[in-house]
Design a protein around this motif. Structure first.
Motif, PDB file in Angstrom:
ATOM      1  N   THR A  38       0.802  -1.220   0.000  1.00  0.00           N
ATOM      2  CA  THR A  38       0.000   0.000   0.000  1.00  0.00           C
ATOM      3  C   THR A  38       0.839   1.276   0.000  1.00  0.00           C
ATOM      4  O   THR A  38       0.290   2.367   0.141  1.00  0.00           O
ATOM      5  N   GLN A  42      -3.527   2.593  -2.327  1.00  0.00           N
ATOM      6  CA  GLN A  42      -4.087   1.245  -2.418  1.00  0.00           C
ATOM      7  C   GLN A  42      -3.845   0.681  -3.823  1.00  0.00           C
ATOM      8  O   GLN A  42      -3.798   1.427  -4.803  1.00  0.00           O
ATOM      9  N   TYR A  72      -1.408  -8.312   5.970  1.00  0.00           N
ATOM     10  CA  TYR A  72      -2.492  -7.458   5.492  1.00  0.00           C
ATOM     11  C   TYR A  72      -3.834  -8.120   5.762  1.00  0.00           C
ATOM     12  O   TYR A  72      -3.957  -9.341   5.708  1.00  0.00           O
ATOM     13  N   SER A  79     -10.213  -2.703   0.362  1.00  0.00           N
ATOM     14  CA  SER A  79      -8.908  -2.070   0.539  1.00  0.00           C
ATOM     15  C   SER A  79      -8.097  -2.921   1.517  1.00  0.00           C
ATOM     16  O   SER A  79      -8.625  -3.805   2.180  1.00  0.00           O
TER      17      SER A  79
END
Length: 96
Positions: A38, A42, A72, A79
């Motif tokens: 990121t 994004q 993540y 996102s």
């Protein structure tokens, strides 16, 4: 009698307030660093087949040569949130 009911009820409420699930991170996450997925925004492609709340790792070398692993989490809007970041040690103290 009241103490028997009040104490377990109070403990249950306190415990419920402390628990979180993988998909309910309330913070904005960690700040991206060079090498993060990121970093710079994004990604353009959305992870449409991955379930919301699922997590995955990403390993890279940062600008100082350290090995970094980030975890993540996929948010409901698809996102990515950096939930964890770990720096691997440069030198190992093992005898092996």
């Amino acid at each position: 009698m009241r103490r028997r009911v009040a104490l377990p009820l109070l403990c249950a409420v306190a415990l419920a307030a402390c628990t979180t699930s993988v998909g309910s991170y309330s913070s904005a996450g960690l700040t991206p660093i060079p090498g993060s997925i990121t970093y710079g925004g994004q990604p353009r492609t959305k992870l449409t087949k991955s379930p919301i709340g699922s997590s995955f790792p990403h390993s890279f070398t940062d600008q100082w040569g350290r090995e970094v692993e980030e975890i993540y989490v996929i948010r409901p809007d698809r996102s990515l949130l950096i939930a964890e970041r770990h720096y691997r040690p440069v030198f190992s103290l093992d005898d092996d």
